[in-house]
Design a protein around this motif. Structure first.
Motif, PDB file in Angstrom:
ATOM      1  N   ALA A 796       0.850  -1.201   0.000  1.00 45.79           N
ATOM      2  CA  ALA A 796       0.000   0.000   0.000  1.00 45.79           C
ATOM      3  C   ALA A 796       0.877   1.239   0.000  1.00 45.79           C
ATOM      4  O   ALA A 796       1.875   1.305   0.717  1.00 45.79           O
ATOM      5  CB  ALA A 796      -0.915   0.004   1.215  1.00 45.79           C
ATOM      6  N   PHE A 797       0.511   2.168  -0.842  1.00 42.71           N
ATOM      7  CA  PHE A 797       1.277   3.406  -0.976  1.00 42.71           C
ATOM      8  C   PHE A 797       0.295   4.566  -0.844  1.00 42.71           C
ATOM      9  O   PHE A 797      -0.617   4.703  -1.646  1.00 42.71           O
ATOM     10  CB  PHE A 797       1.961   3.418  -2.345  1.00 42.71           C
ATOM     11  N   SER A 798       0.463   5.381   0.196  1.00 45.76           N
ATOM     12  CA  SER A 798      -0.489   6.461   0.480  1.00 45.76           C
ATOM     13  C   SER A 798      -0.052   7.756  -0.205  1.00 45.76           C
ATOM     14  O   SER A 798       1.130   8.093  -0.192  1.00 45.76           O
ATOM     15  CB  SER A 798      -0.579   6.676   1.991  1.00 45.76           C
ATOM     16  N   CYS A 799      -1.015   8.457  -0.806  1.00 55.04           N
ATOM     17  CA  CYS A 799      -0.666   9.684  -1.527  1.00 55.04           C
ATOM     18  C   CYS A 799      -0.503  10.857  -0.568  1.00 55.04           C
ATOM     19  O   CYS A 799      -0.922  10.805   0.595  1.00 55.04           O
ATOM     20  CB  CYS A 799      -1.721   9.994  -2.569  1.00 55.04           C
ATOM     21  N   ALA A 800       0.098  11.929  -1.069  1.00 54.83           N
ATOM     22  CA  ALA A 800       0.387  13.091  -0.228  1.00 54.83           C
ATOM     23  C   ALA A 800      -0.876  13.805   0.230  1.00 54.83           C
ATOM     24  O   ALA A 800      -0.852  14.554   1.190  1.00 54.83           O
ATOM     25  CB  ALA A 800       1.282  14.064  -0.986  1.00 54.83           C
ATOM     26  N   ARG A 801      -1.987  13.576  -0.475  1.00 52.15           N
ATOM     27  CA  ARG A 801      -3.217  14.254  -0.099  1.00 52.15           C
ATOM     28  C   ARG A 801      -3.915  13.617   1.098  1.00 52.15           C
ATOM     29  O   ARG A 801      -4.837  14.183   1.650  1.00 52.15           O
ATOM     30  CB  ARG A 801      -4.185  14.275  -1.289  1.00 52.15           C
ATOM     31  N   ALA A 802      -3.486  12.424   1.444  1.00 48.29           N
ATOM     32  CA  ALA A 802      -4.153  11.718   2.540  1.00 48.29           C
ATOM     33  C   ALA A 802      -3.901  12.434   3.864  1.00 48.29           C
ATOM     34  O   ALA A 802      -2.795  12.909   4.138  1.00 48.29           O
ATOM     35  CB  ALA A 802      -3.668  10.281   2.615  1.00 48.29           C
ATOM     36  N   THR A 803      -4.927  12.486   4.706  1.00 54.75           N
ATOM     37  CA  THR A 803      -4.776  13.089   6.026  1.00 54.75           C
ATOM     38  C   THR A 803      -4.086  12.109   6.962  1.00 54.75           C
ATOM     39  O   THR A 803      -3.941  10.913   6.668  1.00 54.75           O
ATOM     40  CB  THR A 803      -6.148  13.463   6.601  1.00 54.75           C
ATOM     41  N   ASN A 804      -3.662  12.612   8.121  1.00 55.84           N
ATOM     42  CA  ASN A 804      -3.031  11.731   9.108  1.00 55.84           C
ATOM     43  C   ASN A 804      -3.972  10.614   9.521  1.00 55.84           C
ATOM     44  O   ASN A 804      -3.548   9.469   9.719  1.00 55.84           O
ATOM     45  CB  ASN A 804      -2.608  12.554  10.339  1.00 55.84           C
ATOM     46  N   GLU A 805      -5.264  10.950   9.647  1.00 51.53           N
ATOM     47  CA  GLU A 805      -6.236   9.935  10.056  1.00 51.53           C
ATOM     48  C   GLU A 805      -6.366   8.846   8.987  1.00 51.53           C
ATOM     49  O   GLU A 805      -6.471   7.658   9.291  1.00 51.53           O
ATOM     50  CB  GLU A 805      -7.596  10.594  10.296  1.00 51.53           C
ATOM     51  N   GLU A 806      -6.353   9.268   7.721  1.00 51.80           N
ATOM     52  CA  GLU A 806      -6.448   8.297   6.624  1.00 51.80           C
ATOM     53  C   GLU A 806      -5.196   7.425   6.547  1.00 51.80           C
ATOM     54  O   GLU A 806      -5.272   6.212   6.300  1.00 51.80           O
ATOM     55  CB  GLU A 806      -6.674   9.039   5.300  1.00 51.80           C
ATOM     56  N   ASN A 807      -4.031   8.027   6.787  1.00 49.14           N
ATOM     57  CA  ASN A 807      -2.784   7.246   6.798  1.00 49.14           C
ATOM     58  C   ASN A 807      -2.792   6.209   7.914  1.00 49.14           C
ATOM     59  O   ASN A 807      -2.366   5.061   7.731  1.00 49.14           O
ATOM     60  CB  ASN A 807      -1.579   8.179   6.974  1.00 49.14           C
TER      61      ASN A 807
END
Length: 829
Positions: A796-807
């Motif tokens: 899984a690779f999280s994008c820069a737009r993701a919030t801390n909660e989403e990460n």
């Protein structure tokens, strides 16, 4: 903490030591004017507007740098201070150059934000363009087809090549939204419990109903005809306004919840007294001016002699008329042109318009005259009828006796009236004559009851109503549109009704009327002769788009619409021609606000009259307009990166500067803080092309979506469109700061290719599906991959737009549900 108590304008405030007078005043809600102040960063070239009087001091004191002292008595407003500030502001205004509002906005009777809706069209935001138009004009379909286009007469583009086709763009967005079945979701206020009766369902009546309903009132329209529309339906035939378009426009208004009673004739089926007895709190008379003035010559009333509106109504209702093959139309107004063009479509071979003046003096718009001529209408000018004789013979049914005319001497008003030339009579052989000599609202007096008989009328047989309040001589009875003004354009009827609706609302709610928009305006030239051609030095010649039109020799044979409308590509190209004359910083210009507050008439004190610097587009995100800069230097002191520098060659004793420079250094991060602090429109965002004027703007607080830092932002939203992004200085974690993406990169929200629904590839093609199906499909694919290749085959690779909660949620899902530590984040916050 030691607190010091001082008096400011007879109010006491206790503040810490080293607090400035300006800061102390703000704590108790007293606003001291300033154009240069930046918290914690005093200016070395102060504007001196914030000076105050301090008891015991002979000179004014700068409140932004003067610390409080125990027992200090401060006065922030006095006659002496006002004169001082007026002098300084007048001096600043003398060098400020630009337009507050575009000339097209100012010339439009409806005061519509023309520049704003054209900018929306240029961006492809057609729904928002129509919303903006309908904030002041609820009838864009009709107006977009028959408006005289007052706005285009003042379009500055004419000094380069040709004016922008403003009205065609209005029609385009209306037709586009109709074709795409766009629901504008027009909002209404909460019900007030008040009821308003409207007499007449034409453009004025429909407009008043629209605005009053939006205010929360219960509105009922009483219409004498079997269908709504008034002059739009019975004065303009389908070749001008197709019936399906008119019906759609009317239904858009009625969907707000307006009641309608058709075939209800005033004076026969109801009167004003009966409306009052039914509980209506106010009555608006919008009955129009549908009574034709007759032809006052021998034989002017008789067989085969008609009046214009009577004839047009019969045609609109589908009634047959025995017109013959040769017809004369008496009159040179717009209705006469409608009659003449309609006659051709009824298989009349020869139509002649008779008028006692020259073509340029005809009251019809020259555009309408030209279109009539192109379709085959003949014009017999400088001639006037003096007798009609019935002659039933092979050649004709009527003889129209004419006499040639000449213009006489000027009267007291400077106008030359036509006079007959003796011995120049002529006879025109025709089958029918239609007189278009103007209309009135009433013939004699209104009938129906005592109230009707007491309504004051003008000598022109229209209703007298107060121009400020729209009220007649009878309390609670209002009037507007053609019933008051006589025959005018549709947009003028709309404006009159909108003003009346505002007055009616204030009356029935017992409130003060909303203040009118300020007419204050900087301008680059009131007339074309005043405009310096340096304004257009970098503008390339681009001719306007031509409206697709059916050929005259074909279109005059039927009632199909003549003008076919712009395509989307044509509309976008035409909108791009707009010079965007008005200031896009209109709603945030502190200089303008202060000039208005201090009642300074810049037309007398002076303003900039010629561009010195021109606009600078070299910055990737900002536009620099040094001609608007007043050298307050707030932008420079607001920059946290020392990326902006201002310079001048000289400053004279009066404070006038020369050789202004505004330079962005290479370390500029395009955060936009300088623009937010600009006191005029000297700095603007390239992405913000839509000026905000009198329109309501919602502010929506949200979290920036571009990374996980959680920066707080304030969206300024009109309708469904984000106009710009700001921030609030008191909100963590960014405390007013935003990066270039947060501040400027919001337009992806409106991008046509933005994915708004999940897609699944089926048979090689991506198709839209619901969220339940998409999530079920994703879960199944994860399950299959894990079963076939093991948990570590998934990452899984999280994008820069993701919030801390989403990460956090992502890494928990991968570790607990999938069973792998293969996770990463591109920003590594």
């Amino acid at each position: 903490m030691n607190l010091i108590t001082i008096s400011i304008d007879s109010r006491y405030v206790s503040v810490p030591q080293n607090t400035t007078v300006l800061e102390a005043a703000r704590q108790i809600g007293i606003i001291i004017p300033t154009l240069c102040h930046v918290d914690g960063k005093p200016s070395d070239t102060p504007c001196n507007l914030c000076v105050v009087e301090v008891e015991g001091q002979s000179n004014f004191m700068q409140s932004c740098v003067t610390p409080v002292q125990k027992g200090m008595v401060v006065i922030t407003h006095s006659d002496a201070l006002s004169k001082h500030r007026q002098h300084l502001l007048s001096k600043l205004a003398k060098t400020h150059f630009g337009d507050c509002k575009a000339p097209c906005n100012l010339t439009c009777p409806g005061q519509i934000n023309v520049q704003g809706y054209i900018a929306h069209v240029a961006k492809g935001q057609y729904e928002e363009a129509l919303r903006l138009i309908m904030e002041r004009n609820p009838m864009p379909f009709s107006v977009g087809r028959v408006c005289p286009r007052f706005c285009e007469t003042r379009c500055r583009r004419i000094l380069v090549d040709e004016p922008v086709s403003i009205n065609h763009l209005k029609r385009f967005v209306a037709d586009w939204c109709m074709t795409h079945e766009i629901d504008l979701k027009i909002t209404k206020d909460k019900p007030t419990g008040k009821r308003v009766a409207i007499i007449g369902g034409g453009p004025a009546g429909l407009t008043a109903a629209y605005f009053l309903t939006r205010k929360g009132h219960e509105v009922t329209i009483f219409e004498a005809a079997p269908k709504l529309g008034g002059a739009l339906r019975y004065g303009f035939l389908e070749y001008r306004i197709p019936r399906e378009v008119l019906d759609y426009e009317i239904n858009t208004i009625l969907r707000l919840g307006i009641s309608v009673k058709l075939s209800q004739k005033w004076g026969r089926d109801f009167n004003i007294q009966s409306l009052k007895e039914q509980g209506y709190d106010a009555v608006f008379i919008a009955s129009g001016a549908g009574i034709d003035n007759s032809l006052d010559i021998p034989g002017g009333i008789g067989p085969h002699v008609y009046t214009a509106m009577n004839y047009l109504r019969k045609v609109a209702e589908g009634k047959k008329t025995d017109i013959g093959k040769r017809v004369a139309v008496i009159g040179g107004n717009n209705i006469a042109m409608e009659v003449a063009r309609t006659l051709l479509r009824q298989d009349v071979d020869e139509v002649t318009v008779v008028y006692p003046r020259a073509r340029l003096e005809m009251t019809a718009h020259q555009r309408n005259i030209k279109e009539a001529e192109n379709e085959g209408i003949q014009f017999l000018l400088m001639a006037s009828p003096y007798e009609i004789i019935q002659r039933e013979n092979k050649r004709s049914r009527l003889e129209l006796k004419l006499i040639r005319m000449k213009l006489g001497k000027q009267n007291s008003k400077g106008k030359r009236e036509p006079e007959p030339i003796p011995g120049t009579s002529n006879i025109l052989q025709v089958d029918s004559i239609i007189a278009s000599l103007g209309q009135s609202a009433v013939s004699g007096n209104f009938e129906g009851g005592d109230i009707e008989e007491s309504i004051e009328l003008s000598p022109r047989e229209t209703i007298n109503s107060n121009t400020r309040t729209s009220q007649t001589n009878i309390d609670g009875i209002f009037a507007g549109g053609d019933a008051v003004s006589g025959p005018k354009s549709v947009i003028q009827a709309v404006v009159s009704a909108r003003r009346a609706a505002t007055n009616i609302h204030a009356y029935i709610m017992g409130e003060d009327k909303e203040p009118a928009d300020s007419r204050f305006n900087f301008t680059r030239g009131k007339t074309f002769d005043d405009v310096d051609f340096k304004n257009f030095s970098d503008i390339k010649i681009t001719l306007r788009e031509r409206m697709p039109t059916r050929p005259p020799e074909i279109c005059n044979k039927d009632f199909d619409e003549v003008k076919l409308g712009f395509t989307e590509k044509m509309a976008r190209r035409e909108a791009d021609r707009c010079l965007s004359c008005g200031c896009t910083a209109f709603d945030r210009c502190d200089l303008k606000k202060m000039l208005i507050e201090h009642t300074i008439n810049i037309n007398k004190t002076g303003m900039g009259i010629t561009p010195i610097y021109g606009k600078d587009y070299s910055h990737p995100a900002f536009i620099i307009d040094r001609d608007k800069c007043i050298y307050c230097r707030r932008c420079e002191r607001s920059c946290e990166y020392d990326a902006l520098e201002l310079g001048i060659e000289s400053m004279d004793g009066a404070g006038q500067i020369t050789g202004l420079t505004i330079n962005f250094k290479d370390n500029c991060v395009s955060c936009g803080a300088c623009i937010d602090s600009c006191s005029t429109g000297a700095l603007n965002k390239k992405a913000q092309t839509i000026p905000i004027q009198a329109e309501a703007v919602r502010e929506v607080r949200t979290t920036c979506p571009y990374c996980g830092a959680g920066c707080q932002m304030l969206l300024r939203v009109k309708g469904n469109t984000i106009i710009e992004v700001n921030s609030e200085k008191d909100l963590a974690p960014n405390y007013g700061a935003l990066c270039v993406k947060g501040r400027l990169a919001h337009e992806f929200v409106q991008h046509k290719e933005r994915l708004k629904k999940p897609l699944i590839r089926k048979n090689g093609i991506l198709v839209e599906v619901g969220w339940d199906e998409a999530l079920e499909y994703t879960a199944k694919r994860f399950f299959d991959l894990k079963a076939m290749y093991g948990a570590d085959s998934i990452a899984a690779f999280s994008c820069a737009r993701a919030t801390n909660e989403e990460n956090y949620l992502m890494q928990k899902f991968m570790r607990t549900s999938i069973g792998t530590n293969n996770i990463d984040h591109c920003a590594r916050l």
